[in-house]
Design a protein around this motif. Structure first.
Motif, PDB file in Angstrom:
ATOM      1  N   ASP B   5       0.946  -1.335  -0.237  1.00  0.00           N
ATOM      2  CA  ASP B   5      -0.036   0.034  -0.057  1.00  0.00           C
ATOM      3  C   ASP B   5       1.136   1.236   0.129  1.00  0.00           C
ATOM      4  O   ASP B   5       1.832   1.329   0.467  1.00  0.00           O
ATOM      5  CB  ASP B   5      -0.830   0.106   1.174  1.00  0.00           C
ATOM      6  CG  ASP B   5      -2.144  -0.760   0.918  1.00  0.00           C
ATOM      7  OD1 ASP B   5      -2.598  -0.704  -0.023  1.00  0.00           O
ATOM      8  OD2 ASP B   5      -2.890  -1.251   2.172  1.00  0.00           O
ATOM      9  N   ASN B   6       0.485   2.436  -0.709  1.00  0.00           N
ATOM     10  CA  ASN B   6       1.038   3.709  -0.479  1.00  0.00           C
ATOM     11  C   ASN B   6       2.577   3.595  -1.110  1.00  0.00           C
ATOM     12  O   ASN B   6       3.231   4.617  -0.925  1.00  0.00           O
ATOM     13  CB  ASN B   6       0.994   4.242   0.923  1.00  0.00           C
ATOM     14  CG  ASN B   6      -0.123   4.451   1.604  1.00  0.00           C
ATOM     15  OD1 ASN B   6      -1.227   4.168   0.857  1.00  0.00           O
ATOM     16  ND2 ASN B   6      -0.160   4.805   2.620  1.00  0.00           N
ATOM     17  N   LYS B   7       2.965   2.601  -1.852  1.00  0.00           N
ATOM     18  CA  LYS B   7       4.360   2.649  -2.112  1.00  0.00           C
ATOM     19  C   LYS B   7       4.750   3.601  -3.005  1.00  0.00           C
ATOM     20  O   LYS B   7       5.726   4.384  -2.735  1.00  0.00           O
ATOM     21  CB  LYS B   7       4.715   1.037  -2.715  1.00  0.00           C
ATOM     22  CG  LYS B   7       6.034   0.889  -2.845  1.00  0.00           C
ATOM     23  CD  LYS B   7       6.403  -0.447  -3.450  1.00  0.00           C
ATOM     24  CE  LYS B   7       6.391  -0.307  -4.995  1.00  0.00           C
ATOM     25  NZ  LYS B   7       6.914  -1.453  -5.890  1.00  0.00           N
ATOM     26  N   LYS B   9       3.839   6.602  -4.009  1.00  0.00           N
ATOM     27  CA  LYS B   9       3.780   7.970  -3.557  1.00  0.00           C
ATOM     28  C   LYS B   9       5.107   8.140  -2.589  1.00  0.00           C
ATOM     29  O   LYS B   9       5.731   8.944  -2.511  1.00  0.00           O
ATOM     30  CB  LYS B   9       2.469   8.386  -3.197  1.00  0.00           C
ATOM     31  CG  LYS B   9       2.553   9.943  -2.928  1.00  0.00           C
ATOM     32  CD  LYS B   9       1.332  10.430  -2.223  1.00  0.00           C
ATOM     33  CE  LYS B   9       1.381  11.926  -1.658  1.00  0.00           C
ATOM     34  NZ  LYS B   9       2.755  12.278  -0.946  1.00  0.00           N
ATOM     35  N   PHE B  10       5.135   7.306  -1.648  1.00  0.00           N
ATOM     36  CA  PHE B  10       6.201   6.990  -0.653  1.00  0.00           C
ATOM     37  C   PHE B  10       7.423   7.225  -1.230  1.00  0.00           C
ATOM     38  O   PHE B  10       8.362   7.984  -0.802  1.00  0.00           O
ATOM     39  CB  PHE B  10       5.832   5.988   0.298  1.00  0.00           C
ATOM     40  CG  PHE B  10       6.668   5.919   1.671  1.00  0.00           C
ATOM     41  CD1 PHE B  10       5.808   6.291   2.676  1.00  0.00           C
ATOM     42  CD2 PHE B  10       7.887   5.417   1.744  1.00  0.00           C
ATOM     43  CE1 PHE B  10       6.583   6.269   4.175  1.00  0.00           C
ATOM     44  CE2 PHE B  10       8.439   5.426   2.847  1.00  0.00           C
ATOM     45  CZ  PHE B  10       7.731   5.903   4.002  1.00  0.00           C
ATOM     46  N   LEU B  11       7.728   6.289  -2.257  1.00  0.00           N
ATOM     47  CA  LEU B  11       9.065   6.231  -2.548  1.00  0.00           C
ATOM     48  C   LEU B  11       9.639   7.447  -3.744  1.00  0.00           C
ATOM     49  O   LEU B  11      10.684   7.894  -3.689  1.00  0.00           O
ATOM     50  CB  LEU B  11       9.194   4.708  -3.626  1.00  0.00           C
ATOM     51  CG  LEU B  11       9.157   3.800  -2.587  1.00  0.00           C
ATOM     52  CD1 LEU B  11       9.236   2.327  -3.558  1.00  0.00           C
ATOM     53  CD2 LEU B  11       9.988   3.515  -1.287  1.00  0.00           C
ATOM     54  N   ILE B  14      10.418  10.144  -1.479  1.00  0.00           N
ATOM     55  CA  ILE B  14      11.981   9.907  -0.804  1.00  0.00           C
ATOM     56  C   ILE B  14      12.954  10.505  -2.041  1.00  0.00           C
ATOM     57  O   ILE B  14      13.958  11.218  -1.933  1.00  0.00           O
ATOM     58  CB  ILE B  14      12.050   8.735  -0.484  1.00  0.00           C
ATOM     59  CG1 ILE B  14      11.504   8.066   0.739  1.00  0.00           C
ATOM     60  CG2 ILE B  14      13.851   8.233  -0.488  1.00  0.00           C
ATOM     61  CD1 ILE B  14      11.738   6.742   1.101  1.00  0.00           C
ATOM     62  N   ALA B  15      12.668  10.072  -3.364  1.00  0.00           N
ATOM     63  CA  ALA B  15      13.385  10.493  -4.334  1.00  0.00           C
ATOM     64  C   ALA B  15      13.543  11.773  -4.640  1.00  0.00           C
ATOM     65  O   ALA B  15      14.675  12.442  -4.893  1.00  0.00           O
ATOM     66  CB  ALA B  15      13.021   9.658  -5.595  1.00  0.00           C
TER      67      ALA B  15
END
Lengths: 470, 237
Positions: B5-7, B9-11, B14-15
């Motif tokens: 889940d949410n991967k 947008k989260f990553l 970070i970038a």
């Protein structure tokens, strides 16, 4: 109005300084660990090489954190686990609360986890009428005493065994003897039932291995193994920076973490979890949920403070810090104490609440020298002070001091007058140091002695030299 | 991918914080970290003698016990001693044919000790409770590393994780030629799973009994796991 008002932080410092028992214990802990650490690192050899290697691995991992998190997440799922990315503590707690409700969880057992303290998960689960038990002996004591951990590795070291006996006696409903072995046995028996009852086990994560999706837990008591073996559901809460790329790189941290934390070559248990139990397994959880949390960590990414994310939570910076030694862990006020806490708390959670923490340091650099991943902690503390003064309201005393200094140096006659006043304030003491200053000097002398000013000022000396020449 | 889940947008965030576009592990530069050179030995005999010496000293320092078994009579004697010392009525052991081959099961039977084997069905937690009631849990290590006194246990199927955890004594067997030196070797064991892309659901590296120093830094054993950790090193002539 402000002059007599101490900040919450100053009150906590005062409390810490006045707690003679805690000060004695913390000094003892620091001295004890110093000897062990020295011996275990000497035996290892090449310490600087190990530290550089550890720093390089951590720098590389954080520089490519998105890539490694993706690989880690894919491997958790490939092993049959679920993974959830939470931006903040509300999202993380919400996920776990919903999971607990949907599985009708009544009892949860936890192993020691700083990140669950950070998100205050226990309170949330207790609101759902779930019985939550901390099972690490130190954390169990803290939970029963409704206290806070005072040290990353030894959360209850500020409690004496007599205090622990009183705390356990209330639970047992009978007076227990202040005998360490008997107290530990009581905790074992009491918590054993809870392990068997629990429907949910909650752990942190010391390291996540990206190439395999493994959750690696480092422990001594065996409670983390029970938490991950007996309940049907295992929930892992981990800071997003906890990764290492591969097992080869993990070796460096398995070598450095126990030596830095407790001065031992290794710990009793290093456990790697890959997914829930497999078809042929006769024990282990049926579900594994991994909650990866940011909660302010990304504030440190891509800027001068990024290396603070390299921390492996060994607590060694606290173990060598002269300020921590005297004021203790509680004075820091947050979940993460010691020098690393003074660095990451304001960065993760804001200067408004934690901006004073970087000032609680002698900037001696002992923390930087002790850090196994070479985080430049004392340099960060200086930078944070500067950021605090630049970006935020500096304390009124500091503003007033700099205003007075500007005024005093604007004219020779005012400067002469100012020198006399300061000398007057400090002259009532006979020693070479002023221990009890008045007015603006009080803020300094509350915490340390101020060297007395020379009896003859430079200006007076210069004048007399000149007259002599004439 | 299902279960995540949410991967994205989260990553992506970070970038962005790192000031660049998203990367995957295939885009990353090669890494090379040197490790200290490994100790060289003249021959196998010298190697295992040295490793055994180091292993024994290290593990004893960590409050473990190390017993060398050179002949079958030693095994009989040492097991009888364990049975007497701990008033053993029942043991639980991994489902491993080697325990029968070395005569372990016979020795227990002769001394009226019940043997529970970690096999069959545990849906009703009966096996778990039998393990909890046993005085000794017996396993056979998948590897042993001298420098840290560490035993590797790869759990799964008949190699239950609770066998080495619930009883008060954990007795683990290794053969002397299983001894290796360090974490570097331990990590090689883990790498063997890399090609199979299948990792054991639980792996334990154990280096001593359950220990705590949470009350006034006084060391206590067996606060949750076994209070005794006994390693029998088989060096049968």
């Amino acid at each position: 109005m402000m002059s007599n008002m101490k900040s919450e932080f100053q009150n906590r410092i005062e409390k810490g300084l006045n707690n003679q028992y805690s000060r004695q214990v913390m000094s003892g802990v620091q001295d004890h660990l110093k000897v062990l650490r020295h011996s275990s690192f000497n035996e290892l050899g090449h310490l600087e090489d190990w530290r550089k290697r550890a720093r390089d691995i951590r720098n590389h991992t954080i520089n490519y954190l998105d890539a490694y998190l993706e690989q880690f997440a894919d491997n958790v799922v490939a092993s049959g686990g679920k993974i959830y990315f939470a931006n903040d503590k509300n999202e993380a707690n919400h996920y776990i609360e919903e999971l607990a409700k949907s599985r009708n969880v009544k009892t949860a057992v936890k192993s020691k986890s700083m990140v669950t303290e950070e998100i205050e998960l226990n309170k949330k689960l207790e609101k759902l009428n779930i019985d939550v038990y901390e099972t690490d002996l130190g954390e169990f004591i803290i939970q029963l005493a409704e206290d806070r951990p005072s040290h990353i590795i030894g959360p209850a070291l500020h409690k004496s065994k007599e205090q622990v006996a009183d705390i356990f006696s209330k639970l047992a409903d009978r007076q227990l003897e202040a005998d360490t072995k008997k107290l530990a046995y009581f905790a074992r028996e009491y918590l054993r039932d809870k392990f068997f009852q629990a429907d949910m086990g909650i752990t942190g994560c010391n390291f996540g291995v990206a190439e395999s999706g493994s959750i690696v837990l480092v422990s001594n008591e065996g409670n983390a193994r029970l938490v991950t073996s007996l309940p049907k559901i295992h929930v892992v809460v981990m800071g997003m920076e906890r990764l290492v790329p591969t097992w080869e790189e993990l070796e460096v941290f398995l070598t450095l973490l126990p030596r830095s934390a407790t001065g031992t070559k290794t710990v009793s248990y290093i456990t790697a979890i890959n997914g829930p139990k497999q078809l042929e397994d006769l024990d282990g959880p049926e579900e594994l949920h991994v909650v990866v949390i940011d909660n302010g960590r990304s504030n440190l990414l891509g800027n001068k403070y990024q290396e603070a994310l390299n921390c492996i939570r060994c607590g060694n910076c606290s173990n060598v810090c002269p300020v921590y030694r005297h004021m203790g862990g509680h004075a820091y006020g947050g979940v993460y104490n010691g020098p690393i806490g003074a660095v990451i708390s304001p960065l993760m959670d804001g200067f408004e609440q934690w901006g004073e923490l970087p000032f609680a340091s002698s900037i001696c650099g002992a923390c930087t020298d002790a850090c196994p991943v070479k985080i430049p902690l004392h340099e960060y503390l200086v930078e944070l002070r500067s950021d605090y003064v630049e970006k935020h309201n500096s304390p009124w005393t500091e503003k007033m001091a700099s205003r007075l200094f500007g005024l005093a140096t604007s004219s020779p006659s005012v400067y002469r007058l100012g020198q006399k006043i300061v000398k007057g304030i400090a002259s009532s003491q006979n020693d070479d140091f002023v221990s009890k200053g008045m007015g603006p000097l009080k803020l300094w002398t509350d915490y340390k002695d101020l060297p007395s000013s020379n009896k003859v000022s430079f200006r007076d000396w210069w004048q007399s030299e000149k007259e002599g020449d004439d | 991918m299902e279960g995540i889940d949410n991967k994205t947008k989260f990553l992506n965030d970070i970038a962005k914080s790192l000031g660049r576009d998203r990367k995957t592990v295939n885009d990353l530069p090669n890494r090379s970290y040197s490790l200290p050179p490994k100790k060289q030995y003249e021959n196998d005999h010298e190697k295992y003698q040295q490793l055994f010496k180091t292993f024994k000293k290290t593990l004893i320092d960590l409050d473990g016990q190390v017993i060398e078994i050179q002949k079958e009579a030693d095994l009989q004697f040492q097991l009888s001693k364990q049975i007497n010392d701990h008033n053993v009525k029942q043991v639980v052991m991994w489902d491993d044919p080697r325990f029968h081959q070395v005569g372990l099961v016979n020795i227990f039977n002769q001394q009226d000790v019940s043997v529970v084997t970690w096999t069959g069905n545990n849906s009703d937690h009966k096996l778990t409770m039998l393990a909890e009631q046993s005085q000794i849990g017996i396993t056979w290590a998948d590897g042993a590393f001298a420098e840290t006194g560490t035993l590797l246990l790869q759990n799964g199927g008949g190699k239950g994780r609770l066998v080495s955890l619930l009883p008060k004594v954990h007795l683990v067997f290794i053969e002397i030629n299983q001894l290796e030196s360090s974490w570097t070797d331990a990590m090689q064991h883990m790498k063997t799973f890399r090609n199979r892309k299948q990792w054991p659901s639980c792996t334990n590296f154990i280096s001593g009994p359950s220990t705590s120093a949470d009350i006034q830094l006084e060391t206590m054993k067996g606060v949750h796991g076994p209070s005794e950790f006994v390693v029998m090193v088989l060096n049968l002539k």
